[in-house]
Motif scaffolding. Structure first.
Motif, PDB file in Angstrom:
ATOM      1  N   LEU A 191       0.828  -1.208   0.000  1.00  0.00           N
ATOM      2  CA  LEU A 191       0.000   0.000   0.000  1.00  0.00           C
ATOM      3  C   LEU A 191       0.861   1.255   0.000  1.00  0.00           C
ATOM      4  N   ARG A 192       1.954   1.216   0.735  1.00  0.00           N
ATOM      5  CA  ARG A 192       2.867   2.369   0.740  1.00  0.00           C
ATOM      6  C   ARG A 192       3.503   2.560  -0.636  1.00  0.00           C
ATOM      7  N   GLU A 193       3.917   1.448  -1.255  1.00  0.00           N
ATOM      8  CA  GLU A 193       4.489   1.537  -2.598  1.00  0.00           C
ATOM      9  C   GLU A 193       3.460   2.101  -3.582  1.00  0.00           C
ATOM     10  N   PRO A 202       4.023   7.095  -8.932  1.00  0.00           N
ATOM     11  CA  PRO A 202       3.232   8.031  -9.746  1.00  0.00           C
ATOM     12  C   PRO A 202       2.072   7.310 -10.427  1.00  0.00           C
ATOM     13  N   PRO A 203       0.958   7.998 -10.602  1.00  0.00           N
ATOM     14  CA  PRO A 203      -0.191   7.386 -11.280  1.00  0.00           C
ATOM     15  C   PRO A 203       0.195   6.852 -12.656  1.00  0.00           C
ATOM     16  N   GLY A 204      -0.263   5.643 -12.952  1.00  0.00           N
ATOM     17  CA  GLY A 204      -0.004   5.027 -14.247  1.00  0.00           C
ATOM     18  C   GLY A 204       1.335   4.325 -14.371  1.00  0.00           C
ATOM     19  N   SER A 205       2.135   4.340 -13.327  1.00  0.00           N
ATOM     20  CA  SER A 205       3.463   3.730 -13.421  1.00  0.00           C
ATOM     21  C   SER A 205       3.376   2.214 -13.223  1.00  0.00           C
ATOM     22  N   ALA A 265       5.216   0.422 -11.302  1.00  0.00           N
ATOM     23  CA  ALA A 265       5.360   0.123  -9.867  1.00  0.00           C
ATOM     24  C   ALA A 265       4.008   0.206  -9.162  1.00  0.00           C
ATOM     25  N   ARG A 266       3.223   1.189  -9.543  1.00  0.00           N
ATOM     26  CA  ARG A 266       1.892   1.353  -8.942  1.00  0.00           C
ATOM     27  C   ARG A 266       0.996   0.174  -9.319  1.00  0.00           C
ATOM     28  N   GLU A 267       1.082  -0.264 -10.553  1.00  0.00           N
ATOM     29  CA  GLU A 267       0.273  -1.398 -11.010  1.00  0.00           C
ATOM     30  C   GLU A 267       0.704  -2.691 -10.306  1.00  0.00           C
ATOM     31  N   ARG A 268       2.000  -2.900 -10.149  1.00  0.00           N
ATOM     32  CA  ARG A 268       2.496  -4.092  -9.427  1.00  0.00           C
ATOM     33  C   ARG A 268       1.997  -4.105  -7.993  1.00  0.00           C
ATOM     34  N   VAL A 278      -1.866  -6.482  -3.780  1.00  0.00           N
ATOM     35  CA  VAL A 278      -2.756  -6.297  -2.640  1.00  0.00           C
ATOM     36  C   VAL A 278      -3.802  -7.405  -2.559  1.00  0.00           C
ATOM     37  N   TRP A 279      -4.356  -7.806  -3.683  1.00  0.00           N
ATOM     38  CA  TRP A 279      -5.443  -8.795  -3.648  1.00  0.00           C
ATOM     39  C   TRP A 279      -5.015 -10.150  -3.072  1.00  0.00           C
ATOM     40  N   PRO A 280      -3.923 -10.763  -3.517  1.00  0.00           N
ATOM     41  CA  PRO A 280      -3.571 -12.053  -2.905  1.00  0.00           C
ATOM     42  C   PRO A 280      -3.255 -11.933  -1.417  1.00  0.00           C
TER      43      PRO A 280
END
Length: 123
Positions: free
Chosen positions: A56-58, A63-66, A68-71, A76-78
């Motif tokens: 969550l911190r990552e 930045p939005p759309g990056s 890293a944000r997608e990873r 989070v779900w698993p």
């Protein structure tokens, strides 16, 4: 638009993590080695929560759309699914009837499915 992503540690987050750590250690010590399954449950829950907080911190810092944000979003779900399954297992085991235990498992399954759809089903 202002950049309001969380960049630093807050005292509240540190205090919360400290309370979680102390409570987890005390719960493990309290078993006194007589219930290794309970100690393992507490340790696994603690480690899963630490991993969830890190993701969550990552997510908040990326930045939005990056990528890293997608990873982080996909991780989070698993983690939440594993926590939900663990708590459902503990709660269902103390339910007074099989029907109540089945209801706990059904609610856990619905929560996991809904979370999967919310986090992975659409952007």
């Amino acid at each position: 638009m202002a950049d309001n992503r969380n960049r630093g540690h807050t005292w509240a987050a540190g205090a919360g993590l400290g309370v979680l750590t102390v409570n987890s250690v005390l719960a493990i010590v309290r078993t006194g080695g007589s219930d290794p399954a309970a100690a393992a449950f507490v340790a696994a829950s603690y480690l899963l929560l630490l991993a969830l907080f890190a993701c969550l911190r990552e997510y908040e810092r990326a930045p939005p759309g990056s990528p890293a944000r997608e990873r982080a979003r996909r991780a989070v779900w698993p983690l939440t699914a594993l926590l939900t399954l663990g708590f459902a297992w503990k709660v269902a085991s103390v339910m007074p009837s099989a029907a109540a235990g089945a209801a706990v498992w059904a609610l856990a399954a619905a929560t996991i499915a809904g979370g999967g759809f919310a986090l992975l089903g659409h952007p």
